[in-house]
Design an enzyme around this catalytic site. Structure first.
Site, PDB file in Angstrom:
ATOM      1  N   ALA A  11       0.874  -1.181   0.000  1.00 28.65           N
ATOM      2  CA  ALA A  11       0.000   0.000   0.000  1.00 28.65           C
ATOM      3  C   ALA A  11       0.911   1.231   0.000  1.00 28.65           C
ATOM      4  CB  ALA A  11      -0.911  -0.033   1.204  1.00 28.65           C
ATOM      5  N   ASN A  32       2.990  -8.646  -2.266  1.00 23.62           N
ATOM      6  CA  ASN A  32       1.712  -8.126  -1.774  1.00 23.62           C
ATOM      7  C   ASN A  32       0.670  -9.224  -1.954  1.00 23.62           C
ATOM      8  OD1 ASN A  32       0.334  -5.497  -0.891  1.00 23.62           O
ATOM      9  ND2 ASN A  32      -1.027  -6.295  -2.466  1.00 23.62           N
ATOM     10  N   SER A 128       8.147   6.942  10.960  1.00 21.33           N
ATOM     11  CA  SER A 128       7.358   8.169  10.963  1.00 21.33           C
ATOM     12  C   SER A 128       7.696   9.051   9.777  1.00 21.33           C
ATOM     13  CB  SER A 128       7.592   8.972  12.240  1.00 21.33           C
ATOM     14  OG  SER A 128       6.822  10.154  12.180  1.00 21.33           O
ATOM     15  N   GLY A 129       6.683   9.801   9.372  1.00 20.42           N
ATOM     16  CA  GLY A 129       6.893  10.752   8.280  1.00 20.42           C
ATOM     17  C   GLY A 129       5.858  10.620   7.186  1.00 20.42           C
ATOM     18  N   LYS A 182       7.896   4.988  19.250  1.00 19.95           N
ATOM     19  CA  LYS A 182       7.037   5.520  18.176  1.00 19.95           C
ATOM     20  C   LYS A 182       5.657   5.881  18.725  1.00 19.95           C
ATOM     21  CE  LYS A 182       5.495   6.872  14.262  1.00 19.95           C
ATOM     22  NZ  LYS A 182       4.268   6.422  13.801  1.00 19.95           N
ATOM     23  N   HIS A 185       6.014   9.103  20.444  1.00 23.01           N
ATOM     24  CA  HIS A 185       6.141  10.106  19.372  1.00 23.01           C
ATOM     25  C   HIS A 185       4.742  10.536  18.917  1.00 23.01           C
ATOM     26  CE1 HIS A 185       5.817  10.985  15.075  1.00 23.01           C
ATOM     27  NE2 HIS A 185       7.015  11.554  15.141  1.00 23.01           N
ATOM     28  N   ASN A 186       3.881   9.568  18.681  1.00 20.84           N
ATOM     29  CA  ASN A 186       2.538   9.897  18.204  1.00 20.84           C
ATOM     30  C   ASN A 186       1.725  10.642  19.264  1.00 20.84           C
ATOM     31  OD1 ASN A 186       3.327   8.484  15.940  1.00 20.84           O
ATOM     32  ND2 ASN A 186       1.372   7.451  15.698  1.00 20.84           N
ATOM     33  N   GLU A 189       2.821  14.023  19.069  1.00 18.18           N
ATOM     34  CA  GLU A 189       2.213  14.556  17.827  1.00 18.18           C
ATOM     35  C   GLU A 189       0.788  15.064  18.121  1.00 18.18           C
ATOM     36  OE1 GLU A 189       2.595  11.875  14.347  1.00 18.18           O
ATOM     37  OE2 GLU A 189       0.427  12.010  14.120  1.00 18.18           O
ATOM     38  N   TYR A 190       0.026  14.281  18.871  1.00 14.50           N
ATOM     39  CA  TYR A 190      -1.342  14.687  19.219  1.00 14.50           C
ATOM     40  C   TYR A 190      -1.334  15.994  20.005  1.00 14.50           C
ATOM     41  CZ  TYR A 190      -3.918  10.315  18.097  1.00 14.50           C
ATOM     42  OH  TYR A 190      -4.523   9.255  17.469  1.00 14.50           O
ATOM     43  N   LYS A 260      -6.434   6.805  15.150  1.00 18.70           N
ATOM     44  CA  LYS A 260      -6.350   5.367  14.902  1.00 18.70           C
ATOM     45  C   LYS A 260      -5.844   4.587  16.106  1.00 18.70           C
ATOM     46  CE  LYS A 260      -4.224   5.520  10.834  1.00 18.70           C
ATOM     47  NZ  LYS A 260      -4.280   6.934  10.406  1.00 18.70           N
TER      48      LYS A 260
HETATM   49  C1  6PG Z   1       3.784   9.411  11.625  1.00 16.63           C
HETATM   50  C2  6PG Z   1       2.361   9.525  12.030  1.00 16.63           C
HETATM   51  C3  6PG Z   1       1.582   8.401  11.480  1.00 16.63           C
HETATM   52  C4  6PG Z   1       0.094   8.647  11.489  1.00 16.63           C
HETATM   53  C5  6PG Z   1      -0.542   8.067  12.713  1.00 16.63           C
HETATM   54  C6  6PG Z   1      -1.423   8.964  13.498  1.00 16.63           C
HETATM   55  O1  6PG Z   1       4.588   9.447  12.531  1.00 16.63           O
HETATM   56  O2  6PG Z   1       4.055   9.311  10.438  1.00 16.63           O
HETATM   57  O3  6PG Z   1       2.253   9.528  13.416  1.00 16.63           O
HETATM   58  O4  6PG Z   1       2.001   7.258  12.121  1.00 16.63           O
HETATM   59  O5  6PG Z   1      -0.253   9.915  11.186  1.00 16.63           O
HETATM   60  O6  6PG Z   1      -1.211   6.977  12.207  1.00 16.63           O
HETATM   61  O7  6PG Z   1      -2.695   8.854  13.061  1.00 16.63           O
HETATM   62  P1  6PG Z   1      -4.039   9.203  13.820  1.00 16.63           P
HETATM   63  O8  6PG Z   1      -4.073  10.688  13.942  1.00 16.63           O
HETATM   64  O9  6PG Z   1      -5.037   8.689  12.848  1.00 16.63           O
HETATM   65  O10 6PG Z   1      -4.084   8.484  15.115  1.00 16.63           O
END
Ligand code: 6PG
Length: 482
Positions: A11, A32, A128-129, A182, A185-186, A189-190, A260
């Site tokens: 994907a 795949n 990530s990225g 990771k 990290h997310n 990110e939030y 997610k």
């Molecule tokens: C990254 C992001 C990536 C993605 C997550 C978060 O580091 O590239 O964090 O992993 O954006 O899935 O997604 P949600 O906002 O849907 O939880």
């Protein structure tokens, strides 16, 4: 066998990672579940490097040189388990399976253990990225054994983003350490995203600015200490117009934030570890509240009253208030990172990982969603040992927060007065104040607990760990026993 690496799952993320690998001199086996995807990749990009397309897991494994190394880029959960099982059956001891999806770190610990028992290496690797990063250079957070890192390290270094001349990848630690980092990290990110959203809300509703004007403010902010990918893309989103209506695109996007699961895991794990990650927690809950249409429509219908969100600020004071928001954003961001790094260090203690915080900060400087200028100073603070207990104690950040805090307090106070929710601004400030309070009201909670449940309390004049209980006075019955 000719391929030194293979990718399963083609994907968007998987195919971009495969292309990135091929661009850097690797020979990449491809598999795949539906062969059409593999064909599509070959049709569109087959000439970009050395690919070996295969139609079955057996063919795929046969195409790999030993030690065979395969990166799985399929959905977290059941699809990942199914792919792993097929690979394990076809591979041999010494081979390496890498899971590059956003897997839950406890799944990674479980899988690593089971696969190690069969003599194979299993590496959970945070990637990530997004799609762009996968193609042009992601930030990579691999866990797994030191031995697997020997084979994998050079391959991952060849495709990672580069920041200040260094590839954005390091061996994080054993088994699930990479996916743990990771996950955090997310979470960060939030909170970064929610802080930006709160800043936007204050300018849009509070100051009545247009999306273009606010976009320009973010452009300006991106030139200073807030310089980061998320600030940059915020400006792009704000300046975007809707092709259909000509309105700002933002105004036609439904205001319900999706997620997610990685943010939720970050908070659940913090609860288990007893780490305070209030910034990340509030960011997750803010998304949750946004996505409860029934509750929100119900509130509109019920007509819950309060101020309408507009700030009464004179034109002369407007620029100063925007500057206040910038300071509040920076201070809250520092708190969010301090909390996130505390979670990594508490997780490392709990799961027995030796995680180099400075190295984590360094590999987040490029490629990943939270990449930011300020991670240079974050990594310096960990490198010098100044941030060992909290990033907030490192002199650079202590001073930054001190300089920002009058603004930060004004923003939280004004937001409360005008009725704009700023859950991450305000909870981060509460965390900061909680942290610096010499004495907390927790003593009262201990008193209450001892009264209703004989849960005991410690005394300030007794050794640590000694437990006391009071026979709480009933009317007419004096005094205390310990
Ligand atoms: C990254 C992001 C990536 C993605 C997550 C978060 O580091 O590239 O964090 O992993 O954006 O899935 O997604 P949600 O906002 O849907 O939880």
């Amino acid at each position: 066998a000719t391929a030194n690496i293979g990718v399963v799952g083609l994907a968007a993320m998987g195919s971009n990672l495969a292309r990135n690998l091929a661009h850097h001199g690797n020979t990449v086996a491809l598999f795949n579940r539906h062969y059409e995807r593999t064909e599509k990749l070959m049709d569109e990009h087959g000439d970009e490097g050395n690919f070996v397309p295969t139609e079955s897991i057996e063919q795929f494994v046969a195409a790999l040189k030993k030690p065979r190394t395969a990166i799985i880029m399929v959905k977290a959960g059941e699809p990942t388990d199914a792919t792993i099982n097929a690979l394990v059956d076809a591979m041999e001891p010494g081979d390496i399976i890498v899971d590059g999806g956003n897997s839950y770190f406890k799944d990674t610990i479980r899988r690593e253990k089971a696969i190690r028992a069969r003599g194979l290496h299993y590496v959970g690797c945070g990637v990530s990225g997004g799609e762009e990063g996968a193609l042009n250079g992601p930030s990579l957070m691999p866990g797994g054994t030191e031995e697997s890192w020997k084979t994998l390290g050079p391959i991952l270094k060849s495709i990672a983003a580069v920041a200040e001349g260094e590839p954005c990848v390091t061996h994080i630690g054993e088994n699930g350490a990479g996916h743990f980092v990771k996950m955090v990290h997310n979470g960060i990110e939030y909170s970064d995203m929610q802080l930006i959203a709160e800043s936007y809300d204050l300018m849009r509703r509070g100051l009545g600015m247009s999306t273009d004007q606010i976009g320009d403010v973010f452009d300006e902010w991106n030139k200073g200490e807030l310089n980061s990918y998320l600030i940059e893309i915020t400006s792009t989103v704000l300046h975007q117009k809707d092709a259909k209506t000509g309105k700002p695109l933002l105004d036609v996007i439904v205001d319900r934030a999706g997620m997610k699961g990685t943010g939720t895991w970050t908070v659940e794990t913090a609860l288990e570890l007893g780490t305070s990650v209030t910034g990340i927690g509030e960011a997750v809950f803010a998304r949750a509240l946004s996505s409860q249409p029934q509750l929100r429509a119900g509130a509109q219908k019920a007509g819950l009253t309060g101020p309408d969100g507009s700030l009464s600020i004179s034109d002369a004071d407007r620029a100063a208030f925007i500057e206040d928001i910038r300071h509040a954003l920076y201070a809250s961001k520092i708190v969010a990172y301090a909390q996130g790094f505390n979670e990594i260090s508490d997780g490392a203690k709990e799961y027995g990982w030796d995680i180099d915080m400075a190295a984590v900060a360094r590999i987040w400087r490029g490629g990943c969603i939270i990449r930011a200028q300020f991670l240079n100073v974050v990594s310096d603070a960990f490198q010098s040992g100044e941030a060992d207990v909290s990033l907030l104690f490192a002199p650079y950040f202590k001073k930054a927060v001190e300089q920002a805090q009058d603004s930060w307090r004004r923003v939280v106070a004004r937001a409360a007065e005008c009725g704009i929710p700023v859950p991450v601004f305000s909870s981060s400030l509460a965390y900061y104040d909680g942290l610096r309070s010499g004495r907390l009201p927790a003593a009262l909670i201990q008193g209450q607990r001892d009264l209703f449940g004989a849960h005991t309390y410690g005394r300030v004049d007794a050794p640590e760990g000694a437990a006391f209980h009071t026979l709480w006075a009933e009317p007419g019955r004096p005094e205390i026993e310990e």
